[in-house]
Design a protein around this motif. Sequence first.
Motif, PDB file in Angstrom:
ATOM      1  N   LYS A 309       0.963  -1.161   0.130  1.00 48.68           N
ATOM      2  CA  LYS A 309      -0.143   0.057  -0.072  1.00 48.68           C
ATOM      3  C   LYS A 309       0.768   1.190  -0.067  1.00 48.68           C
ATOM      4  O   LYS A 309       0.611   2.300  -0.469  1.00 48.68           O
ATOM      5  N   ALA A 312       2.174   1.790  -3.455  1.00 49.79           N
ATOM      6  CA  ALA A 312       1.125   2.233  -4.433  1.00 49.79           C
ATOM      7  C   ALA A 312       0.978   3.861  -4.448  1.00 49.79           C
ATOM      8  O   ALA A 312       0.579   4.711  -5.182  1.00 49.79           O
ATOM      9  N   ASP A 316       1.772   6.977  -6.635  1.00 52.74           N
ATOM     10  CA  ASP A 316       0.624   7.764  -6.996  1.00 52.74           C
ATOM     11  C   ASP A 316       1.096   9.171  -6.873  1.00 52.74           C
ATOM     12  O   ASP A 316       0.539  10.181  -7.580  1.00 52.74           O
TER      13      ASP A 316
END
Length: 330
Positions: A309, A312, A316
């Motif tokens: 997570k 990611a 982003d």
Amino acid sequence: MEKELCTITGKLRDVPAGNCVNISHLLGTSDIVKTSSSEDVPAGARLKSETYELYPGIELSFHCYLADHFHIRHCHGISVLSIDHCRAGRIGWEMKGGLSLYFGNGDLSFHYTDKCSDSEITLPLGYYEGLSIALDLPVLQEQLPGLLNEAGVDVSALCLKFCGDRETAALPASSRIEHIFSEVYDLPEQMKLPYLKLKCQELLMFLNMAEPAGENVLDPHYSEQVSVIRRIHDRMTEHPEKRYTIDELAKEYLINTAALKNIFKSVYGMPVAAYMKRYRITKAADMLRSSDVSIADVARAVGYESQSKFSAAFKDIMKILPTDYRRQYT
């Protein structure tokens, strides 16, 4: 944000830390007055303003600031309206009467200058670049520049239209505002004065035609509310490894959840979750550049128990995986 910060830092390379530099170009002459002061300037702050007298009653000033906060004092009269445009960063004034007004990239604000003649300025992102246009209403009622006179611009009516009884207001960024200001910040010196005169008149004619009732006006908030939001912000950023809920914070700081979300976005320019995600990833990027701590430990330090997570979220925000980002700096 990093690109904006680098640009502003470059523009302030000739300003010593703890100093404010003011440059004034006097009307009708080639005279330039430059002053420097450290009064009311925090030790690490760098502040610079450059003012052009365009017409009797109209001044335009460019501002570049690197600071968290600083105090401002000036001697403008009660009948001077300031129109401010933010190019980069975010800025807030704590004004007379207990109001705080914050605005950011592309926004346009209005206030009477006696309201900020002795006030605290806060830069939530640590930097700001923008410009202000000061309109001396009594002077302009006697002597209005030609194009504005031909267009039938009434500066007093314009001021009442946007400020009214509130005496301060802001319009959010729009394509119309961007069109006016997109080229004024990086003009060649020989073109600067005539171009600024043209753009200043264009802005006032645009405002003369605009109807604030049809705009999504940004509202000021009371300073005590903003103070609570700052304490909440500091609590979250001092402990990025912890995950606070809006309900928890609202209950602890005795503030309505809707007000918390609304005022936080007004001050910091983003919803709470989006702001903290960017803050955590920015802090993680700094750790990846400056230490050999494992990526898993970096992730936990900024509140991500799952490394996948974290990766990611990092990609982003930074557009690159944390493993590749670290490789660039080793």
